[in-house]
Write a protein that holds these residues in place. Structure first.
Motif, PDB file in Angstrom:
ATOM      1  N   SER A  78     -14.135  -3.599   0.333  1.00 26.18           N
ATOM      2  CA  SER A  78     -15.308  -3.465   0.383  1.00 26.18           C
ATOM      3  C   SER A  78     -16.035  -3.460   2.114  1.00 26.18           C
ATOM      4  O   SER A  78     -16.775  -2.518   2.231  1.00 26.18           O
ATOM      5  N   ALA A  79     -15.058  -3.987   2.911  1.00 26.27           N
ATOM      6  CA  ALA A  79     -15.374  -3.726   4.580  1.00 26.27           C
ATOM      7  C   ALA A  79     -15.092  -2.206   4.718  1.00 26.27           C
ATOM      8  O   ALA A  79     -15.713  -1.787   5.379  1.00 26.27           O
ATOM      9  N   HIS A  80     -14.033  -1.711   4.275  1.00 26.95           N
ATOM     10  CA  HIS A  80     -13.722  -0.241   4.735  1.00 26.95           C
ATOM     11  C   HIS A  80     -14.550   0.640   3.960  1.00 26.95           C
ATOM     12  O   HIS A  80     -15.005   1.618   4.584  1.00 26.95           O
ATOM     13  N   GLU A 125      -9.317  -9.604  -8.952  1.00 30.10           N
ATOM     14  CA  GLU A 125     -10.210 -10.747  -9.015  1.00 30.10           C
ATOM     15  C   GLU A 125     -11.466 -10.314  -7.741  1.00 30.10           C
ATOM     16  O   GLU A 125     -10.656 -10.041  -6.683  1.00 30.10           O
ATOM     17  N   GLU A 126     -12.529 -10.516  -8.297  1.00 31.20           N
ATOM     18  CA  GLU A 126     -13.426 -10.364  -7.334  1.00 31.20           C
ATOM     19  C   GLU A 126     -13.448 -11.639  -6.467  1.00 31.20           C
ATOM     20  O   GLU A 126     -13.686 -12.854  -6.586  1.00 31.20           O
ATOM     21  N   GLU A 127     -13.396 -11.416  -5.101  1.00 25.65           N
ATOM     22  CA  GLU A 127     -13.697 -12.435  -4.195  1.00 25.65           C
ATOM     23  C   GLU A 127     -14.967 -12.898  -3.649  1.00 25.65           C
ATOM     24  O   GLU A 127     -15.984 -12.124  -4.039  1.00 25.65           O
ATOM     25  N   VAL A 157     -12.712  -0.683  -8.953  1.00 24.28           N
ATOM     26  CA  VAL A 157     -11.525  -1.054  -9.671  1.00 24.28           C
ATOM     27  C   VAL A 157     -10.482  -0.087  -9.346  1.00 24.28           C
ATOM     28  O   VAL A 157      -9.347  -0.452  -9.218  1.00 24.28           O
ATOM     29  N   PHE A 158     -10.908   1.081  -9.531  1.00 21.33           N
ATOM     30  CA  PHE A 158      -9.862   2.195  -9.603  1.00 21.33           C
ATOM     31  C   PHE A 158      -9.141   2.409  -8.356  1.00 21.33           C
ATOM     32  O   PHE A 158      -7.835   2.276  -7.985  1.00 21.33           O
ATOM     33  N   LEU A 159     -10.138   2.118  -7.151  1.00 20.06           N
ATOM     34  CA  LEU A 159      -9.587   2.032  -5.782  1.00 20.06           C
ATOM     35  C   LEU A 159      -8.527   0.876  -5.569  1.00 20.06           C
ATOM     36  O   LEU A 159      -7.694   1.111  -4.687  1.00 20.06           O
ATOM     37  N   ILE A 160      -9.097  -0.289  -6.016  1.00 22.59           N
ATOM     38  CA  ILE A 160      -7.989  -1.506  -5.953  1.00 22.59           C
ATOM     39  C   ILE A 160      -6.854  -1.178  -6.465  1.00 22.59           C
ATOM     40  O   ILE A 160      -5.792  -1.620  -6.014  1.00 22.59           O
ATOM     41  N   HIS A 161      -7.001  -0.590  -7.772  1.00 25.13           N
ATOM     42  CA  HIS A 161      -5.722  -0.508  -8.514  1.00 25.13           C
ATOM     43  C   HIS A 161      -4.812   0.464  -7.809  1.00 25.13           C
ATOM     44  O   HIS A 161      -3.572   0.243  -7.511  1.00 25.13           O
ATOM     45  N   HIS A 162      -5.408   1.655  -7.321  1.00 25.49           N
ATOM     46  CA  HIS A 162      -4.427   2.605  -6.592  1.00 25.49           C
ATOM     47  C   HIS A 162      -4.015   2.412  -5.122  1.00 25.49           C
ATOM     48  O   HIS A 162      -3.341   3.104  -4.778  1.00 25.49           O
ATOM     49  N   THR A 163      -5.032   1.591  -4.561  1.00 28.75           N
ATOM     50  CA  THR A 163      -4.614   1.449  -3.042  1.00 28.75           C
ATOM     51  C   THR A 163      -3.774   0.206  -2.624  1.00 28.75           C
ATOM     52  O   THR A 163      -3.119   0.197  -1.581  1.00 28.75           O
ATOM     53  N   GLY A 164      -4.090  -0.793  -3.696  1.00 23.68           N
ATOM     54  CA  GLY A 164      -3.401  -1.868  -3.297  1.00 23.68           C
ATOM     55  C   GLY A 164      -4.204  -3.054  -2.412  1.00 23.68           C
ATOM     56  O   GLY A 164      -3.799  -4.032  -1.978  1.00 23.68           O
ATOM     57  N   LEU A 165      -5.416  -2.546  -2.169  1.00 25.04           N
ATOM     58  CA  LEU A 165      -6.086  -3.327  -1.273  1.00 25.04           C
ATOM     59  C   LEU A 165      -6.957  -4.537  -1.897  1.00 25.04           C
ATOM     60  O   LEU A 165      -6.944  -4.649  -3.242  1.00 25.04           O
ATOM     61  N   THR A 166      -7.424  -5.603  -1.092  1.00 24.09           N
ATOM     62  CA  THR A 166      -8.124  -6.688  -1.629  1.00 24.09           C
ATOM     63  C   THR A 166      -9.430  -6.266  -1.849  1.00 24.09           C
ATOM     64  O   THR A 166      -9.851  -5.414  -1.234  1.00 24.09           O
ATOM     65  N   MET A 170       0.744  -1.304   0.088  1.00 27.79           N
ATOM     66  CA  MET A 170      -0.006   0.044  -0.077  1.00 27.79           C
ATOM     67  C   MET A 170       0.962   1.260  -0.119  1.00 27.79           C
ATOM     68  O   MET A 170       2.006   1.197   0.468  1.00 27.79           O
ATOM     69  N   GLU A 171       0.252   2.282  -0.616  1.00 26.24           N
ATOM     70  CA  GLU A 171       1.064   3.612  -0.543  1.00 26.24           C
ATOM     71  C   GLU A 171       1.407   4.036   0.762  1.00 26.24           C
ATOM     72  O   GLU A 171       0.656   3.869   1.811  1.00 26.24           O
ATOM     73  N   GLN A 172       2.673   4.592   0.924  1.00 33.10           N
ATOM     74  CA  GLN A 172       3.176   4.854   2.329  1.00 33.10           C
ATOM     75  C   GLN A 172       3.408   6.283   2.348  1.00 33.10           C
ATOM     76  O   GLN A 172       3.497   6.832   3.483  1.00 33.10           O
ATOM     77  N   THR A 173       3.123   7.066   1.471  1.00 37.49           N
ATOM     78  CA  THR A 173       3.203   8.658   1.818  1.00 37.49           C
ATOM     79  C   THR A 173       1.587   9.067   1.459  1.00 37.49           C
ATOM     80  O   THR A 173       1.239   8.581   0.517  1.00 37.49           O
ATOM     81  N   LEU A 174       1.450  10.358   1.668  1.00 37.01           N
ATOM     82  CA  LEU A 174       0.297  11.084   1.230  1.00 37.01           C
ATOM     83  C   LEU A 174       0.327  12.268   0.678  1.00 37.01           C
ATOM     84  O   LEU A 174       0.299  13.348   1.444  1.00 37.01           O
ATOM     85  N   ASP A 175       0.689  12.253  -0.586  1.00 35.23           N
ATOM     86  CA  ASP A 175       0.909  13.440  -1.266  1.00 35.23           C
ATOM     87  C   ASP A 175      -0.304  13.717  -2.232  1.00 35.23           C
ATOM     88  O   ASP A 175      -0.276  12.887  -3.118  1.00 35.23           O
ATOM     89  N   LEU A 176      -1.241  14.625  -1.811  1.00 33.11           N
ATOM     90  CA  LEU A 176      -2.630  14.389  -2.540  1.00 33.11           C
ATOM     91  C   LEU A 176      -2.463  14.935  -3.956  1.00 33.11           C
ATOM     92  O   LEU A 176      -2.974  14.251  -5.058  1.00 33.11           O
ATOM     93  N   ILE A 177      -1.344  15.782  -4.083  1.00 33.49           N
ATOM     94  CA  ILE A 177      -1.274  16.316  -5.866  1.00 33.49           C
ATOM     95  C   ILE A 177      -0.558  15.180  -6.623  1.00 33.49           C
ATOM     96  O   ILE A 177      -1.039  14.671  -7.594  1.00 33.49           O
ATOM     97  N   ALA A 178       0.273  14.527  -5.824  1.00 30.22           N
ATOM     98  CA  ALA A 178       1.036  13.286  -6.686  1.00 30.22           C
ATOM     99  C   ALA A 178      -0.026  12.080  -6.887  1.00 30.22           C
ATOM    100  O   ALA A 178      -0.134  11.463  -7.888  1.00 30.22           O
ATOM    101  N   LEU A 179      -0.967  12.007  -5.740  1.00 36.59           N
ATOM    102  CA  LEU A 179      -1.718  10.743  -6.030  1.00 36.59           C
ATOM    103  C   LEU A 179      -2.806  11.209  -7.332  1.00 36.59           C
ATOM    104  O   LEU A 179      -2.859  10.274  -8.113  1.00 36.59           O
ATOM    105  N   GLU A 180      -3.212  12.450  -7.342  1.00 35.91           N
ATOM    106  CA  GLU A 180      -3.945  12.825  -8.365  1.00 35.91           C
ATOM    107  C   GLU A 180      -3.433  12.706  -9.586  1.00 35.91           C
ATOM    108  O   GLU A 180      -3.826  12.277 -10.663  1.00 35.91           O
ATOM    109  N   ARG A 181      -2.020  13.034  -9.747  1.00 33.68           N
ATOM    110  CA  ARG A 181      -1.438  13.220 -11.045  1.00 33.68           C
ATOM    111  C   ARG A 181      -1.156  11.685 -11.405  1.00 33.68           C
ATOM    112  O   ARG A 181      -1.078  11.420 -12.718  1.00 33.68           O
ATOM    113  N   ARG A 182      -0.807  10.838 -10.373  1.00 40.29           N
ATOM    114  CA  ARG A 182      -0.393   9.434 -10.798  1.00 40.29           C
ATOM    115  C   ARG A 182      -1.827   8.718 -11.339  1.00 40.29           C
ATOM    116  O   ARG A 182      -1.641   7.973 -12.241  1.00 40.29           O
TER     117      ARG A 182
END
Lengths: 210, 109
Positions: B56-58, A207-209, B42-51, A1-13
């Motif tokens: 869904s729980a969050h 994959e959807e669980e 899907v966008f959130l899964i891709h960018h946060t790395g969460l399953t 998971m992302e370890q830093t929180l730079d909102l501008i960088a997040l949006e740009r990415r």
């Protein structure tokens, strides 16, 4: 998971991820390939209707690559997103620039193909006008889109017509057209395909669980 | 008091931190939804790395708190879940950011 929180960088990415798939590169490569076919086939005894069909077919293929590619490959991997108003305003600017670029490019193309009514100075200036128009439009679009590969694509597009004029003095028109248009088209296509393959490998469909 | 908010540890009673947002995964979800108008699952899964299940729980917690609006629809036969921050969620995230900045600036060198 992302370890830093730079909102501008997040949006740009998130924004730049739109172009990670290489589909626009492939479409621009196909568009240049259509121009290659048009420029080359004109020197062969091919009916104009056939030439036009090949040209339109390649243009449609370019549109299809982006449309179907986004739907089948990109969106299932990176999802849908609606960007904020600032980004949407930039997108609007790029759409206007692109529309103007297509009109300007078409006008210059027709001017070069049917240059009998133009003054000798204007005829000689056409390659330079083409290059400047390509550099400005691709450069502005690349800047506003933050789509860095587009700068390089712009340089390749800009080089085509001046290179053609130069090569025509050394080689046959067919060889000159193939090198001046075909080689940049292939470079852009390969670049797009590499980006696409890299994107598919790096971004699996989540994959959807159960 | 907004949902998930509570007083923090001793010595910092003057500061309140939104514990619902303070959880790292939820903070990432909120941050991503904060910088766009709306996005899908899907966008959130891709960018946060969460399953899928974790996200869904969050999201359920954030939706219950009124921070995230969830809109389910179908595109052809495929379901699509569109997510966006509500006004409450946007202001809660803004408040959380300023609280966090204030809290960290209060720590002496």
């Amino acid at each position: 998971m992302e370890q830093t929180l730079d909102l501008i960088a997040l949006e740009r990415r998130a924004w730049r991820a739109t172009f990670d798939d290489g589909l626009w590169d492939m479409a621009l490569g196909l568009f240049l390939l259509a121009l290659t076919a048009e420029k080359t086939l004109v020197h062969f005894p091919v009916a104009e209707s056939v030439r036009m069909s090949i040209f339109v077919g390649l243009e449609l293929a370019a549109i299809l690559v982006v449309g179907a590619g986004k739907r089948l490959f990109t969106l299932p991997r990176i999802g849908h997103v609606k960007f904020n108003a600032k980004r949407r305003a930039k997108l609007g600017k790029v759409e206007i620039i692109s529309a103007l670029a297509v009109l300007l490019g078409a006008a210059l193309w027709v001017g070069m193909e049917k240059s009998t009514g133009l003054s000798i100075y204007l005829q000689q200036a056409m390659p330079a006008l083409w290059a400047v128009a390509a550099l400005i439009t691709f450069g502005l679009s690349a800047y506003l889109f933050e789509y860095r590969r587009l700068y390089f694509i712009g340089v390749l597009y800009a080089a085509t017509v001046p290179l053609l004029r130069f090569l025509e003095t050394l080689y046959s028109p067919v060889a000159a057209s193939l090198v001046a248009f075909g080689v940049p088209a292939l470079i852009i296509l390969v670049m797009g395909e590499m980006a696409f393959v890299r994107f598919l490998r790096a971004t699996p469909v989540p994959e959807e669980e159960a | 008091m907004t949902p998930g908010r509570g007083s923090s540890t001793a010595g910092m009673e003057h500061l309140e931190i939104d514990k619902l947002i303070h959880e790292p995964a939820r903070m990432m979800v909120m941050a991503h939804l904060y910088v766009v108008s709306e996005a899908d699952f899907v966008f959130l899964i891709h960018h946060t790395g969460l399953t899928w299940g974790n996200l869904s729980a969050h999201l359920t917690k954030l939706e219950k708190a009124g921070y995230v609006a969830v809109e389910k629809s179908f595109v052809g036969k495929k379901p699509r879940t569109r997510l966006r921050l509500t006004e409450l969620g946007r202001s809660a995230f803004n408040e959380y950011r300023s609280q966090l900045q204030k809290m960290l600036s209060d720590i002496p060198d």
